[in-house]
Design an enzyme around this catalytic site. Structure first.
Site, mmCIF file in Angstrom:
data_model
loop_
_atom_site.group_PDB
_atom_site.id
_atom_site.type_symbol
_atom_site.label_atom_id
_atom_site.label_comp_id
_atom_site.label_asym_id
_atom_site.label_seq_id
_atom_site.Cartn_x
_atom_site.Cartn_y
_atom_site.Cartn_z
ATOM 1 C CG HIS A 173 59.452 54.973 1.097
ATOM 2 N ND1 HIS A 173 58.679 54.066 0.440
ATOM 3 C CD2 HIS A 173 60.556 54.312 1.503
ATOM 4 C CE1 HIS A 173 59.299 52.890 0.413
ATOM 5 N NE2 HIS A 173 60.438 53.007 1.058
ATOM 6 C CD GLU A 193 61.923 48.128 11.421
ATOM 7 O OE1 GLU A 193 61.353 47.056 11.668
ATOM 8 O OE2 GLU A 193 62.414 48.391 10.299
#
Ligand SMILES: Cc1ncc(C[n+]2csc(CCOP(=O)(O)OP(=O)(O)O)c2C)c(N)n1
Ligand SMILES: [Mg+2]
Length: 730
Positions: A530, A460
C-alpha cells in the site's frame, strides 16, 4: 480498387435461398473468400521475395469472416477483428490494395502508415478499430466500445460536438441498435482478459458478439492444453444472458445462419452472444512457423478436407449456382485484380523517417499550451464551506463534480467508486454511500446516476481496457485504480494499448482516457503493498501523460487539464497528501486549469536547486527552510507537478543560476525518475555545474510495515537536509 463485380449465378430463376442467403450472395461470398486466400498466397510470395517483412494468414477462417461481414454493417456496427479476419475486413469494404499497402509498409497504408504489421486492421470509416499484437487485449476494449454505444443511446446530448476541449476533435457516431463484434482464437481464451470481458458483457447484457475462431492450435499448442476438456463452449455455458452457438465455421451457410441469430439477439437488447466456430488452419501459424514440426501429415490432411474455399466451391457447383466456367471466370477476375493491386502497392511511396514521432500525442490539442493556463477564481468571503481551505481529496472530488456537470461524456468507474451499487439503499436513504476507499468520488453516483458512476469488478485490466474502448468511441472515462500497488494486472492495457491507439493507427483513432491512481507511502503501516511508487515505469511509455501533484490547488487544475485534453493521462494522487494540512486551498472555481509540463517554483533561491514532486515536496520544503534558518543557504525548490512532459526550461534556468542540484523522489533510487533529469543535466548543463549532482530517494528495497523500517527506507527531511547542505557546501 474494390470493384465489386458480381459473377452471375447460372440459374437466376431459382428462388431458393440458403438460410436467407441468395444465390448471388453465395457467389459474392465465394469471391471474397477466394480473394482473401489469394491475398495470403500473394503475400507469402512477396515475403519469400523479401518485398514484405511479415505475413500471417487468414487461411481457413474465410467462411466465418464473410458471414460476419454479411450480417453486420460497416460504419454502423463496431469491429475488433483479430489478425485472421482478412475475409471479414474484405467483406466490410477493405480493399486488397489497402492490404498490400500495409504489407509493404507504405505511407498510404490506411491502417497505420507503415507502423504496424500486416493484418493488424484499422479502418476508421468502417468502424474497424485499430488492433495490436497481444492476444486478447482487444476483448475488454470491445466491451468498453459496446458500453459507449449504449451510453450514447441513452444520452444523445452527450454525443454532440462541443468546443473548448477534446470533444472538438472527437466525432461521435452511434446507433441505438448497434452491435460490437470481437474475435479471437482458441488459444486466446486462456488469457485472463477474455474472462474479465465475459464477466462484464454478461453482467451488463451488452450487445457484443464474441466470435472464437477455434482452429485447434495456438501456434504449436493444441486446444486441449489451453482449454480443460478441449471445448470452450462447455466452459462458458454458465454465463447468464448469452446467446450461444457452436458451429462448423468452415461452412458459410451454417455460419451465416448462426450469426443472424446471434446478432439479432444482441440488436434486440437481450445481451451478448458467443459464437464458437470450428475452423481450420491450413497454413502454418505464420511464415515464421513450420507446422510440420508438431502436426503429422494425416492430421493436416483431415483439416484440408474441410477447407472452406474448396468446400464452398464444391457447394456452388453442386447446387448449380456456378458452373466450372463461372468459377474459372470469377477466379481469373480476382487474380487480375490482385496483380494490379500488388503492382501498385509495390510502387507506393514509403513513409518518411522524420514522421516517426507524429501522433504519439494529439496534434490538435496541446495540454502544455496557454489555453490550459487559467487563473483560479477563489470564492469571496461569506460563502460558507467554500471559503475555507480544502484538502486535495476535497478539491479532486469538486473538480470531478464540476467536470461531470460540464461534460456529459464523463463516466467514472473503478473498484468501490460508487456510493452504493444497490441503488435502492441510496434511494431509500438507508445508507450514506461510500464513494471510493479514499472517498474521492463520494456523492457522485448519487448526484449523476448509476450509468455515469458505477463499480467495476475487482479487475484492473477490466477497468483500463474498458476505459480504452469507451474513450476510442468518444466518451471520457475517468477511472480509478484503487492502489498503485495493484495497477499491474492492467499493465498490458497501459503499456501496449491505451497510449498506442493514436500512434499505431496513424491518428485514425485515439483514446484520451484519464486513469486516476492512489499512489505512495509515508503512511505509517502502509507496508509493501500500500506504499508503492513506480512512476518512472509509466513516464517511460510514449503516448501517456503522467501527472503527480503535491497540493490541492495543483491537483484541481491538473485534473481539469487531464479531463479536457486529448491525450491519455495517468493521474497520480499521493495518498498521504489527500488530507494533509499542507497544501490546502480555497476552491479555485470550475474553470481553473494548470497546463501540463509547467513546474512550480515553491521557493525561490540562489544557492542550490532542489527538483522534486509529490509527497517529497513538503518534506523538501521543511529541509530547505531549516537550511536557510541554520546555515543561511537559499535553496530554490522546484515542484515538477507533471512528469511527462516535464518542465526542462524551469530546471535549466534554475540550475544555470544556482549551479548546484539535488534531485529527490520517493521511489527507489536506482533507475528512478530522477535518472532522466540528472542525465539531461549532465548532457546539457555540464558547464554550469559547480558540484556533482545528488539524488535523494528511497533505498533499493521495499517499503516495510514497521515505522522504524519505513522511515529508514523512504527519503526523510533529514536525508534531504544533509544532501542539500552537502551540495551547497561543495
Ligand atoms: C499476449 C501474447 N502472448 C503471446 C503472443 C504470441 N502469439 C501470437 S499468436 C499466438 C497464438 C494465438 O493462438 P490462437 O488464439 O488460437 O489464435 P490463432 O493464431 O490460432 O488463430 C501467440 C502465442 C502474443 N501475440 N500475445
Ligand atoms: Mg488457434
Amino acid at each position: 480498387m474494390a470493384t465489386k463485380t458480381y459473377t452471375k449465378p447460372v440459374e437466376e430463376k431459382s428462388a431458393a435461398t440458403y438460410q436467407g442467403l441468395s444465390r448471388a450472395q453465395l457467389v459474392e461470398a465465394y469471391r471474397i473468400m477466394y480473394t482473401s486466400r489469394r491475398i495470403d498466397d500473394r503475400e507469402i510470395l512477396l515475403k519469400r521475395q523479401q518485398k514484405i517483412f511479415f505475413q500471417i494468414s487468414g487461411a481457413g477462417h474465410e467462411a466465418i469472416g464473410v458471414a460476419a461481414g454479411f450480417v453486420l454493417k460497416a460504419g454502423y456496427d463496431w469491429f475488433y477483428a483479430y489478425y485472421r479476419d482478412r475475409a471479414l475486413c474484405l467483406s466490410l469494404g477493405a480493399t486488397p490494395y489497402q492490404m498490400f499497402l500495409q504489407a509493404v509498409g507504405a505511407a498510404a497504408d490506411p491502417s497505420s502508415g507503415g507502423r504496424q504489421m500486416p493484418s493488424h486492421w484499422s479502418l476508421p470509416k468502417l468502424n474497424l478499430v485499430t488492433q495490436s499484437s497481444p492476444t486478447g487485449s482487444q476483448i475488454l476494449q470491445a466491451v468498453g466500445c459496446s458500453e459507449a454505444g449504449r451510453y450514447f443511446a441513452a444520452h444523445p446530448e452527450a454525443a454532440k460536438k462541443a468546443t473548448g476541449d477534446y470533444r472538438e476533435f472527437k466525432e461521435v457516431r452511434s446507433y441505438p441498435d448497434e452491435v460490437t463484434y470481437v474475435s479471437l482464437g482458441d488459444g486466446t481464451t486462456s488469457e485472463g482478459e477474455f474472462w474479465e470481458a465475459l464477466n462484464t458483457a454478461s453482467n451488463r447484457r451488452l450487445p457484443l458478439v464474441f466470435v472464437v475462431e477455434d482452429n485447434q492450435y495456438a501456434i504449436s499448442v493444441p486446444v486441449e492444453v489451453q482449454t480443460p476438456g478441449g471445448n470452450i463452449s462447455r466452459l462458458v455455458a454458465g454465463f447468464p444472458n448469452f446467446h450461444f452457438e457452436e458451429i462448423d465455421g468452415t461452412d458459410p451457410v451454417e455460419t451465416y445462419a448462426a450469426l443472424v441469430r446471434s446478432v439479432d439477439w444482441c440488436r434486440r437488447g437481450n445481451g451478448p452472444a458467443f459464437l464458437h466456430a470450428h475452423v481450420i488452419r491450413p497454413y502454418s501459424h505464420s511464415l515464421s512457423d513450420d507446422e510440420r514440426l508438431y502436426r503429422p501429415e494425416a492430421e493436416r490432411q483431415r483439416d484440408a478436407a474441410r477447407d472452406p474455399i474448396s468446400r464452398t466451391q464444391m457447394f456452388l457447383l453442386r447446387e448449380g449456382i456456378l458452373d466450372e466456367k463461372g468459377i474459372n471466370h470469377l477466379e481469373k477476375q480476382v487474380d487480375d485484380e490482385l496483380q494490379a493491386a500488388v503492382d501498385q502497392a509495390l510502387e507506393a511511396e514509403r513513409p518518411k523517417p522524420e514522421t516517426v514521432t507524429r501522433y504519439v500525442y494529439s496534434s490538435d490539442l496541446d495540454p502544455t499550451s496557454a489555453r490550459f493556463d487559467t487563473q483560479p477564481v477563489f470564492p469571496s468571503g461569506g460563502d460558507g464551506k467554500k471559503s475555507a481551505p480544502r484538502t486535495m481529496a476535497d478539491l479532486i472530488n469538486a473538480t470531478l463534480r464540476d467536470e461531470m456537470h460540464r461534460d456529459e461524456r464523463i463516466v467514472i468507474f473503478g473498484e468501490d467508486v460508487a456510493d452504493c451499487s444497490r441503488e435502492q439503499y441510496l434511494r431509500e436513504k438507508l445508507v450514506k454511500g461510500k464513494g471510493g476507499v479514499f472517498k474521492l468520488t463520494a456523492g457522485l453516483q448519487y448526484e449523476f446516476g448509476t450509468d455515469r458512476v458505477f463499480n467495476s469488478p475487482l479487475a484492473e485490466a477490466n477497468i483500463v481496457g474498458r476505459a480504452t474502448g469507451m474513450a476510442t468511441r468518444g466518451l471520457k472515462p475517468v477511472v480509478e485504480i484503487q492502489f498503485f500497488d495493484y495497477i499491474w494486472p492492467a499493465m498490458m492495457q497501459l503499456r501496449n494499448e491505451l497510449p498506442l491507439i493514436r500512434w499505431r493507427s496513424n491518428n485514425g483513432f485515439s483514446a484520451p482516457a484519464v486513469i486516476r491512481v492512489a499512489i505512495g507511502g509515508y503512511l505509517t503501516g502502509g507496508a509493501i503493498y500500500h506504499s508503492q511508487c513506480g512512476e518512472s515505469i509509466f513516464t517511460h511509455i510514449p503516448g501517456l501523460r503522467v501527472v503527480f501533484p503535491s497540493n490541492a490547488l495543483d491537483a484541481a487544475g491538473l485534473l481539469r487539464t487531464a479531463i479536457r485534453c486529448d491525450d491519455p493521462v495517468l493521474f497520480l494522487e499521493h495518498k498521504r497528501l489527500y488530507r494533509e494540512t499542507y497544501g490546502r486551498s480555497l476552491y479555485p472555481g470550475p474553470d481553473f486549469m494548470v497546463p501540463f509540463g509547467k513546474a512550480k517554483i515553491v521557493q525561490a533561491g540562489t544557492d542550490v536547486s532542489v527538483i522534486t514532486y509529490g509527497a517529497v515536496v513538503p518534506r523538501a520544503l521543511q529541509a530547505v527552510q531549516r537550511l536557510e534558518r541554520e546555515h543561511g543557504v537559499k535553496a530554490e525548490l522546484i515542484d515538477l507537478r507533471c512528469l511527462n512532459p516535464f518542465d526542462w526550461d524551469t530546471i535549466a534556468a534554475s540550475v544555470s543560476k544556482t549551479n548546484r542540484v539535488v534531485v529527490a523522489y520517493e521511489d527507489c533510487q536506482s533507475w528512478g525518475y530522477g535518472a532522466e533529469i540528472v542525465a539531461r543535466i549532465a548532457a546539457e548543463l555540464f558547464d554550469q555545474l559547480d558540484a556533482p549532482v545528488q539524488r535523494v530517494a528511497a533505498k533499493d528495497t521495499y517499503v516495510a510495515y514497521q515505522p522504524i523500517l519505513e522511515n529508514a527506507i523512504l527519503p526523510q527531511v533529514d536525508d534531504l537536509f544533509r544532501a542539500i547542505h552537502q551540495v551547497s557546501n561543495y
